[in-house]
Design an enzyme around this catalytic site. Structure first.
Site, PDB file in Angstrom:
ATOM      1  N   HIS A 141      52.546 -13.340  61.166  1.00  0.00           N
ATOM      2  CA  HIS A 141      52.406 -12.293  62.180  1.00  0.00           C
ATOM      3  C   HIS A 141      50.945 -11.862  62.310  1.00  0.00           C
ATOM      4  O   HIS A 141      50.418 -11.727  63.423  1.00  0.00           O
ATOM      5  CB  HIS A 141      53.280 -11.093  61.796  1.00  0.00           C
ATOM      6  CG  HIS A 141      53.088  -9.882  62.655  1.00  0.00           C
ATOM      7  ND1 HIS A 141      53.885  -9.597  63.738  1.00  0.00           N
ATOM      8  CD2 HIS A 141      52.173  -8.877  62.586  1.00  0.00           C
ATOM      9  CE1 HIS A 141      53.460  -8.470  64.298  1.00  0.00           C
ATOM     10  NE2 HIS A 141      52.433  -8.013  63.626  1.00  0.00           N
ATOM     11  N   GLU A 142      50.281 -11.655  61.177  1.00  0.00           N
ATOM     12  CA  GLU A 142      48.891 -11.202  61.216  1.00  0.00           C
ATOM     13  C   GLU A 142      47.970 -12.291  61.745  1.00  0.00           C
ATOM     14  O   GLU A 142      47.044 -12.018  62.520  1.00  0.00           O
ATOM     15  CB  GLU A 142      48.455 -10.739  59.823  1.00  0.00           C
ATOM     16  CG  GLU A 142      49.254  -9.563  59.277  1.00  0.00           C
ATOM     17  CD  GLU A 142      49.288  -8.361  60.203  1.00  0.00           C
ATOM     18  OE1 GLU A 142      48.298  -8.140  60.936  1.00  0.00           O
ATOM     19  OE2 GLU A 142      50.286  -7.631  60.211  1.00  0.00           O
ATOM     20  N   HIS A 145      47.935 -12.408  65.537  1.00  0.00           N
ATOM     21  CA  HIS A 145      47.059 -11.459  66.230  1.00  0.00           C
ATOM     22  C   HIS A 145      45.674 -12.065  66.448  1.00  0.00           C
ATOM     23  O   HIS A 145      45.074 -11.907  67.514  1.00  0.00           O
ATOM     24  CB  HIS A 145      46.922 -10.168  65.416  1.00  0.00           C
ATOM     25  CG  HIS A 145      48.071  -9.228  65.556  1.00  0.00           C
ATOM     26  ND1 HIS A 145      48.520  -8.767  66.772  1.00  0.00           N
ATOM     27  CD2 HIS A 145      48.850  -8.626  64.612  1.00  0.00           C
ATOM     28  CE1 HIS A 145      49.533  -7.930  66.586  1.00  0.00           C
ATOM     29  NE2 HIS A 145      49.759  -7.835  65.286  1.00  0.00           N
ATOM     30  N   GLU A 199      52.195  -6.646  69.564  1.00  0.00           N
ATOM     31  CA  GLU A 199      53.053  -6.750  68.378  1.00  0.00           C
ATOM     32  C   GLU A 199      54.206  -7.719  68.622  1.00  0.00           C
ATOM     33  O   GLU A 199      54.543  -8.541  67.762  1.00  0.00           O
ATOM     34  CB  GLU A 199      53.601  -5.365  68.001  1.00  0.00           C
ATOM     35  CG  GLU A 199      52.575  -4.450  67.364  1.00  0.00           C
ATOM     36  CD  GLU A 199      52.176  -4.906  65.970  1.00  0.00           C
ATOM     37  OE1 GLU A 199      52.997  -5.523  65.275  1.00  0.00           O
ATOM     38  OE2 GLU A 199      51.030  -4.641  65.574  1.00  0.00           O
TER      39      GLU A 199
END
Length: 269
Positions: A141-142, A145, A199
């Site tokens: 997920h990070e 970004h 997100e």
């Protein structure tokens, strides 16, 4: 004169290409990269690297950097499996100077700065009792970004809002973007939460990265259930920039059929 400068800023904004579709090869999720990208990627990555170095130095001076060797090895091993698949969403990611470290802090947190600078906090691993699949969901997920350049988008928004004239000058060859202005924009990009859209897109790209790396993407559902239990009464979705946990889980579940074949293919090798 002021009207002319404002016109230049407006022209610059209109010149930014429309949001481009980013998706994994063959199959997988579909997300859109932000269209407001007026700060050069090289400046974004350089600023992020400086911020990351400062954080590392502060953590090291307090004896909080990479204290648990097995934990650091585990985090880095998972990240190393995820990172190669990032090129499917950002071709430049293969040239980034990736770095992965762990801070000995009880905070439930992790991030990946522009340019591939990853930091995982001990608290998110231990307090949530993360499995490798769940930790892969966090790191994926990070990383997402950074791949989708969400930090660059936030810096661009901050610069246009606060120093649009200087930015226009930069792009029209009339001068350099001030170091102070860029530093302020970088701080905004690091300190402010991502938007709901950012997100959600990071969730989807994260589960695809995990699946392609051989980590069970269904673990993302378990992860966010743990996060919901640890949040102690998250505000309603309309009061938060982040998606509500229930909505987040529903969207992940809806996209699992797109990535489970990738997981099955990866684990069959």
């Amino acid at each position: 004169m002021r009207a002319l400068l404002l016109s230049l800023v407006l022209l610059l904004c209109l010149a930014v290409p429309a949001a481009s579709l980013a998706q994994g090869a063959e199959s997988g999720v579909q997300v859109r990269k932000p269209k407001l990208m007026v700060v050069p990627e090289t400046l974004v990555n350089r600023s992020a690297e400086q911020q990351y170095l400062q954080m590392k130095q502060q953590a090291e001076s307090r004896g909080m950097l990479n204290r648990d060797a097995p934990q650091v090895q585990r985090v880095r091993a998972i990240a190393e499996r995820l990172i190669p698949h990032g090129r499917r969403f950002n071709a430049e990611a293969g040239d980034w100077a990736w770095e992965v470290n762990v801070i000995d802090s009880p905070a439930i947190n992790a991030f990946c700065m522009p340019g591939g600078k990853i930091m995982v906090f001990r608290g998110i691993i231990e307090r949530l009792k993360l499995t490798d699949d769940e930790l892969a969901a966090v790191i994926g997920h990070e990383i997402a970004h950074a791949l989708l350049q969400h930090g660059r988008a936030r810096m661009s928004e901050a610069v246009l809002k606060n120093v649009g004239v200087n930015l226009a000058a930069l792009y029209f060859g009339l001068g350099d973007l001030g170091a102070t202005a860029l530093a302020q924009a970088a701080q905004v990009a690091i300190s402010l939460p991502y938007s709901r859209g950012h997100e959600s897109d990071a969730d989807l790209v994260g589960i695809e990265l995990a699946a392609r790396a051989g980590y069970d993407p269904r673990a993302a559902v378990a992860l966010w259930r743990k996060m919901a239990a640890a949040s102690d009464g998250q505000p309603p979705q309309f009061l938060s920039t982040h998606p509500g946990h229930a909505n987040r889980i529903r969207e992940i579940e809806a996209n699992l059929p797109k990535v489970l074949p990738l997981y099955e293919k990866a684990t069959a090798k």
